[in-house]
Enzyme design. Sequence first.
Site, PDB file in Angstrom:
ATOM      1  N   ARG A 158       0.825  -1.209   0.000  1.00 14.94           N
ATOM      2  CA  ARG A 158       0.000   0.000   0.000  1.00 14.94           C
ATOM      3  C   ARG A 158       0.860   1.262   0.000  1.00 14.94           C
ATOM      4  NH1 ARG A 158      -4.960  -2.156   3.885  1.00 14.94           N
ATOM      5  NH2 ARG A 158      -6.175  -2.912   2.122  1.00 14.94           N
ATOM      6  N   GLY A 163      -8.780 -10.445  -1.667  1.00 12.98           N
ATOM      7  CA  GLY A 163      -7.601 -10.724  -0.837  1.00 12.98           C
ATOM      8  C   GLY A 163      -6.945 -12.051  -1.170  1.00 12.98           C
TER       9      GLY A 163
END
Length: 395
Positions: A39, A353
């Site tokens: 991220r 995910g």
Amino acid sequence: MSKPFKTLDDMGDITGKRVLVREDLNVPMAEGAVTDDTRLRATLPTVTELSDRGAIVLLLAHFGRPKTPSPDLSLALVTKPYEQVLGRPVRFIDWDGADAAVATLQPGDVALLENTRFFPGEEKNDPAVVARFARLGDLYVNDAFSAAHRAHASTEGLARTLPAYAGRAMEAELDALAKALGAPEHPVAAVVGGAKVSTKLDVLKHLVARVDHLIIGGGMANTFLAARGVKVGKSLCEHDLAGVAEEIMAAADRAGCTVHLPYDVVVATEFRADPPTRTVNVHEVAADEMILDIGPAAVEALGDVLKNCRTLVWNGPLGAFETTPFDRATVALARTAGALTVDGGLVSVAGGGDTVAALNHAGVADQFSFVSVAGGAFLEWMEGRELPGVTALTR
Ligand code: ADP
Ligand code: MG
């Protein structure tokens, strides 16, 4: 082609302008270290570009789920790791005294503001919190697609208050998603796998009306097989959803969407790594066996389906891929999709995910046209829902 939202290309001269940039810095941490910096790296195109263009970059992000401000959910913890990834200094700014601190920043500086969720009104999109953020900046950039499914002050309210732009990561994500389900080239295939039908009902209902081929794998295929009268033994299966599965198949039929269920499967009596397995026709599953992957004949047939498609959206692994050898079908079909994409015949977009983990495990994530790491926001998009953070950018 002009886009339905403004991007950094539309900002003009931003030298000395204070730009509030919503990013997703909600990284996993253990013992003070970031354990996965994906991220952080995703923010680099936007943050370096704005800084290079002389803006004062003010990063806004949430971190965890604080009930009240607490030091262990302070973004101060992320400042050093972020500085290392960014390769330039990052100034941490607490909410107390934020206005004065921002006033000292110079063009090109990058600052990280404290956890947005330290304000209880952040998640309520409270106008007072929106105003509190807005007065720190001249312009607003949302670069956090993964937070765009929530109408929070830092994702939605700000976009309605300041001139708003999509950051580079947001732009790439929206472009890829538009290509995959907005106005895709047909034929379109969707792979939907994973554990349970119940978590993906809305995804399935939305997809049947839009795709030409719906490929169902994973535990949820068991529910569909059971609805068709197949005995699935001890497999993960939501027998109570048989009616819903039938409805979805009927809706697909009406829409001209072909539903692909596996006709061979890999079964075992125990769920552990490398147990004795059998590969059987779906009608030959014994009462004490579990279906843990779809079989090689099904995978080959699905590869042929993909060869005739122009677009693929994928969410959910085809089997219990974390445990060998039940990763085989997922790995094989992912490699086929990756190769077709590299050859130029297929646009492939994947998200979720476990799906991202599975594509990484197969070594093909970088062959796909786009892999979304947005989790919940990606799934809501697959359900056809409007994402408030995106809508606010496209007004
Ligand atoms: P994503 O996170 O990509 O949306 P899901 O969370 O829906 O995917 O599903 C992933 C999980 O589904 C994995 O943990 C995988 O082990 C499990 N799974 C897939 N196939 C089966 C199966 N046949 N039986 C049990 N679990 C399965
Ligand atoms: Mg999952």
